[in-house]
Every structure is written in C-alpha cells, then in structure tokens.
Design a protein around this motif. Sequence first.
Motif, PDB file in Angstrom:
ATOM      1  N   SER A 154       7.341  48.912  63.434  1.00 32.05           N
ATOM      2  CA  SER A 154       7.667  47.509  63.676  1.00 32.05           C
ATOM      3  C   SER A 154       7.622  47.153  65.162  1.00 32.05           C
ATOM      4  O   SER A 154       7.087  46.113  65.546  1.00 32.05           O
ATOM      5  N   LYS A 155       8.183  48.040  66.002  1.00 31.36           N
ATOM      6  CA  LYS A 155       8.352  47.712  67.419  1.00 31.36           C
ATOM      7  C   LYS A 155       7.297  48.312  68.337  1.00 31.36           C
ATOM      8  O   LYS A 155       7.047  47.791  69.416  1.00 31.36           O
ATOM      9  N   CYS A 156       6.717  49.436  67.919  1.00 29.52           N
ATOM     10  CA  CYS A 156       5.788  50.140  68.799  1.00 29.52           C
ATOM     11  C   CYS A 156       4.734  50.886  67.977  1.00 29.52           C
ATOM     12  O   CYS A 156       4.653  52.121  68.036  1.00 29.52           O
ATOM     13  N   PRO A 157       3.930  50.166  67.216  1.00 33.13           N
ATOM     14  CA  PRO A 157       2.988  50.805  66.288  1.00 33.13           C
ATOM     15  C   PRO A 157       1.956  51.719  66.946  1.00 33.13           C
ATOM     16  O   PRO A 157       1.433  52.631  66.303  1.00 33.13           O
ATOM     17  N   THR A 158       1.684  51.486  68.243  1.00 34.75           N
ATOM     18  CA  THR A 158       0.690  52.335  68.919  1.00 34.75           C
ATOM     19  C   THR A 158       1.179  53.776  69.067  1.00 34.75           C
ATOM     20  O   THR A 158       0.385  54.677  69.368  1.00 34.75           O
ATOM     21  N   ALA A 159       2.476  54.004  68.866  1.00 36.27           N
ATOM     22  CA  ALA A 159       3.023  55.362  68.987  1.00 36.27           C
ATOM     23  C   ALA A 159       2.819  56.163  67.702  1.00 36.27           C
ATOM     24  O   ALA A 159       3.131  57.352  67.656  1.00 36.27           O
ATOM     25  N   LEU A 160       2.299  55.527  66.648  1.00 40.16           N
ATOM     26  CA  LEU A 160       2.091  56.203  65.371  1.00 40.16           C
ATOM     27  C   LEU A 160       0.609  56.406  65.085  1.00 40.16           C
ATOM     28  O   LEU A 160      -0.193  55.491  65.280  1.00 40.16           O
ATOM     29  N   THR A 161       0.278  57.603  64.642  1.00 36.94           N
ATOM     30  CA  THR A 161      -1.073  57.890  64.161  1.00 36.94           C
ATOM     31  C   THR A 161      -0.940  58.311  62.708  1.00 36.94           C
ATOM     32  O   THR A 161      -0.323  59.335  62.405  1.00 36.94           O
ATOM     33  N   LYS A 162      -1.492  57.495  61.814  1.00 36.06           N
ATOM     34  CA  LYS A 162      -1.325  57.751  60.384  1.00 36.06           C
ATOM     35  C   LYS A 162      -2.545  58.489  59.822  1.00 36.06           C
ATOM     36  O   LYS A 162      -3.683  58.125  60.091  1.00 36.06           O
ATOM     37  N   ASN A 163      -2.264  59.532  59.041  1.00 32.90           N
ATOM     38  CA  ASN A 163      -3.303  60.309  58.363  1.00 32.90           C
ATOM     39  C   ASN A 163      -3.141  60.087  56.865  1.00 32.90           C
ATOM     40  O   ASN A 163      -2.353  60.760  56.200  1.00 32.90           O
ATOM     41  N   SER A 164      -3.867  59.126  56.341  1.00 32.54           N
ATOM     42  CA  SER A 164      -3.712  58.750  54.927  1.00 32.54           C
ATOM     43  C   SER A 164      -4.096  59.882  53.995  1.00 32.54           C
ATOM     44  O   SER A 164      -3.500  60.065  52.930  1.00 32.54           O
ATOM     45  N   ALA A 165      -5.096  60.667  54.384  1.00 32.40           N
ATOM     46  CA  ALA A 165      -5.585  61.739  53.512  1.00 32.40           C
ATOM     47  C   ALA A 165      -4.495  62.758  53.221  1.00 32.40           C
ATOM     48  O   ALA A 165      -4.358  63.247  52.106  1.00 32.40           O
ATOM     49  N   GLU A 166      -3.691  63.080  54.251  1.00 34.93           N
ATOM     50  CA  GLU A 166      -2.638  64.080  54.073  1.00 34.93           C
ATOM     51  C   GLU A 166      -1.253  63.447  53.989  1.00 34.93           C
ATOM     52  O   GLU A 166      -0.246  64.144  53.943  1.00 34.93           O
ATOM     53  N   ASP A 167      -1.212  62.101  53.965  1.00 34.69           N
ATOM     54  CA  ASP A 167       0.067  61.384  53.899  1.00 34.69           C
ATOM     55  C   ASP A 167       0.995  61.839  55.012  1.00 34.69           C
ATOM     56  O   ASP A 167       2.159  62.155  54.780  1.00 34.69           O
ATOM     57  N   GLU A 168       0.473  61.895  56.219  1.00 35.35           N
ATOM     58  CA  GLU A 168       1.253  62.287  57.388  1.00 35.35           C
ATOM     59  C   GLU A 168       1.269  61.176  58.426  1.00 35.35           C
ATOM     60  O   GLU A 168       0.362  60.344  58.466  1.00 35.35           O
TER      61      GLU A 168
END
Length: 217
Positions: A154-168
């Motif tokens: 919500s506040k700082c989305p650039t700090a997250l890297t989402k890996n949909s394939a491994e749900d990480e």
Amino acid sequence: MSGSSPEWTAMAKLVAQIYAKADAEPFREPVDWKSLGLFDYPQIIKKPMDLGQVKRKIETGKYGSVHDAAEDVRLIWKNCMQYNADGSDFFILAQNMSKKFEDKFAKLQKDLDAHADRGRNSSEPTLEEKRTFAKLLYKISKEELGRVIVDLDSKCPTALTKNSAEDEVEINVDHISPTVFHELMQFVKGCAETGGGGGRKKKNAGSRPNKKARTSS
C-alpha cells in the motif's frame, strides 16, 4: 537562541496573534506608571514586561528557547494580577488573556512535537537497522508478516518483488522509504518481543505469501 526555525516562526506568530487582540491593548507597551499616577508600581512590580518587548526579543534572538519567551508572556499576566485587585477589570482581563495564551501555546508545543517525530521518522535508516529489520522478519508470525507485506504493497510497492509462479514475495529493504521503514521497524520489534513465529518455508498457492528480505551489503 531564537531565530527562523519552525518553532520560532510558530512562537513569533503566536505572540503576534495575542498582540493583535483588542483585549491586549493594555499589555502591548510598558505600563506608563508616571502618567497614570501609579507611583507604587515600581515597588510592587520588580520585573515589568509587555508584549512589545517580547516581540522584539524574539525578533532579535534574545531568548534561549520558546519556553523562555513563554515565561516572559506569563510574567505580563502575573504582573497585572499582582498589581490589580482580585476581581477587578484588569485582573479578570489578565486571567482571560492568560488562558488564551496557554491554550495556543499548548497547541504549538503539540504541533512542534509532532513535527519533531516526523523528522526523526524520516531519517535514512542505517545499514545495521536494515539488517536488524531483515532478521526480525524471520521471528514474526505468518499473520504479522502478512500485515508487513500489505503495508508495503500500500505504502511502498517498489520494495516488493512478486513471483507469481512460486507464490513468493521478496522484500527489498533498500527500497523502503525512511518513514515507512521506521513504522514497520517499530511494528516488527513489538511482534518479535511478544514472540512471533519461527522460520518458514515456501508457501503453496493460496496461502499467505512467503518473503525474502534483502539489504545492501
């Protein structure tokens, strides 16, 4: 000493507001006791004070702190109530002016404290703080980790890297803004102190996202 810092700008504005009030007219300049025939005034009032003098002292940097300036303003009302009889028009006027000033000064202090807190929370976190934060993420529960990720999303989305394939979800601490970092650090510290979860493995699809914390070296 007084100057152009936020606290002195606010204090100068407060005194100017008090000075501008119609009821402040008797307190703007020194009491002209000679013209008024108040020949006992110097014997009773040992340290005369007026709003004009307070304004000039603020403008010329004579005070060490806003509290010193506030004490001089309080002295104005104290002198008036000391010289005039309890219940007299001037005594009541000084009481009312004192209340108005104290209300405004209390608000000023509250605003300054909030400003100081924001300043502390906006400071760039140290490398050690980042590493501590990363370690603490392994000590909190899945639910608490979920809240951290939701806040970051919500506040700082650039700090997250989402890996949909491994749900990480990978958390890059270096990309968290200082303000958000300090908020989350306070949260995870509190969680760790009350005993969060231990280390965890990758989650299956449909479960809460996993996390990896990465800091600069």
